[in-house]
Structures are given as C-alpha cells and as structure tokens.
Design a protein around this motif. Sequence first.
Motif, short mmCIF file in Angstrom:
data_model
loop_
_atom_site.label_atom_id
_atom_site.label_comp_id
_atom_site.label_asym_id
_atom_site.label_seq_id
_atom_site.Cartn_x
_atom_site.Cartn_y
_atom_site.Cartn_z
N GLU A 77 64.74 67.68 49.07
CA GLU A 77 64.56 68.93 48.74
C GLU A 77 64.61 69.85 50.20
N GLY A 78 65.47 70.48 50.64
CA GLY A 78 65.39 70.86 51.88
C GLY A 78 66.20 70.49 52.98
N ALA A 79 66.95 71.24 54.00
CA ALA A 79 67.60 70.74 55.02
C ALA A 79 66.61 69.86 55.99
N LYS A 80 65.64 70.31 56.45
CA LYS A 80 64.57 69.84 57.32
C LYS A 80 64.34 68.51 57.07
N VAL A 168 62.87 56.41 42.38
CA VAL A 168 61.99 57.53 43.13
C VAL A 168 60.98 56.95 44.34
N ALA A 169 60.89 57.43 45.23
CA ALA A 169 60.21 56.96 46.55
C ALA A 169 58.54 57.76 46.06
N ARG A 170 57.80 56.93 46.35
CA ARG A 170 56.36 57.32 46.23
C ARG A 170 55.53 56.84 47.44
N TRP A 171 54.55 57.56 48.00
CA TRP A 171 53.88 57.48 49.14
C TRP A 171 52.21 57.97 49.04
N SER A 172 51.35 57.73 49.77
CA SER A 172 50.24 58.14 49.56
C SER A 172 49.98 59.53 49.20
N SER A 173 49.04 59.83 48.33
CA SER A 173 48.93 61.53 47.79
C SER A 173 48.55 62.27 49.23
N TYR A 174 47.69 61.77 50.22
CA TYR A 174 47.39 62.22 51.20
C TYR A 174 48.46 63.08 51.99
N TRP A 175 49.95 62.73 51.86
CA TRP A 175 50.93 63.34 52.28
C TRP A 175 51.85 64.02 51.37
N LYS A 176 52.08 64.98 51.28
CA LYS A 176 52.64 65.85 50.32
C LYS A 176 54.37 65.60 50.37
N GLY A 177 55.01 65.79 51.58
CA GLY A 177 56.32 65.34 51.66
C GLY A 177 56.73 64.45 52.72
N ILE A 178 57.99 64.01 52.54
CA ILE A 178 58.57 62.97 53.67
C ILE A 178 58.28 63.45 55.10
#
Length: 178
Positions: A77-80, A168-178
């Motif tokens: 979500e989002g171009a950046k 669906v990609a998942r990562w540490s909840s410490y990081w909100k986004g990619i």
Amino acid sequence: RISPEKEKPIKYEHPSKCPTEIFALRISYRIGLKIAKKHGLEDAYLARLGDNSLDSEDREFWQWAIDNLSIALLITEGAKKAGSLLTAGYVAIALPGIYSGYRQLKDCHGQPIDLPRLIPQLMPFCGGGREIAFFFDQDTKPKTVKNVRRAIERTGKLLGYKGCKVSVARWSSYWKGI
C-alpha cells in the motif's frame, strides 16, 4: 490535506470521483537488471538493454514482468513502499488503499448489488500460477487488523480464482511496514 468528512489526513490522493488504480513506478534498466538477476533472467534481460544505458528508463519493464510468470509480484500500500521493494530487487506494485484491488457495485444505500471483481490493472499479472504476496502494514489496532485481513482475503480470493498463488508476508511486530 484533511478529508472534511472524516477529518483524517488523506495519504494517497487521486482526482475526485475517479476510480483508483495501481502504482506501477517507472524503472531504470539498472533496477530491472537487479530484479532479473534475482530470478536467473540476467542474460535475457541484458539482451533487452541494447544501446540503452543502465540509468535510462526501461519503458517495457512492466510488460516484461507480466510476461515472466516465474517472477513473483509483491503488492503493498503506497508508492513509497513499492519503490523501496523495487530498489531492493523485487517486482512490486502499490495500491492506494487496502481495498483498492477490487471493485464491487453498490446501491444508493451502500449495499452490494454485484459480485466483486479485480480492477483491470491487476488482470495482466494474473494466471499461470504467478506468485503474488501481500506486503500490507502490520498494525496493532484491532479494527485496522480486521480491515487489512478482510481486504487481503477478498482480493486474494479473486487473484486465486484467476490462477495465482497468493500469500501474505509477515515480519516482526516491532516493524509496522515494509
């Protein structure tokens, strides 16, 4: 800018009353080559380079990505965020919002009157068993988590019906986004 109806900042603005589309950013041959190397397609990609410099725009990149079904597509979500993924060597597009991957006609009361369908800009990426992974933000607010899950489920089902392998990609909840 603040949306008068919701008094909430507008993150991804499109012209009023116009349907939203995907963000498929412009790619240089250098970034395209980085992506090709990750997928073992370096020689074929270099043949496309011709007399162009690595820093020039590859105007046929997205068609090349569509034609190479072995290349996974990442949706964020989002171009950046899409730009970040592209420069890291992944084929990534962005939606302007989590529910922007499909449309469903509704009546004047907001009730669905038709089946949902993918937006036309996603259709060329479908089929052939292409892997498509969602990289939406991992929020902590329960309402947001529910909406993100619902949006991924609906868009993912439609992509699956078109022959894609969805994850669906998942990562540490410490990081909100990619």
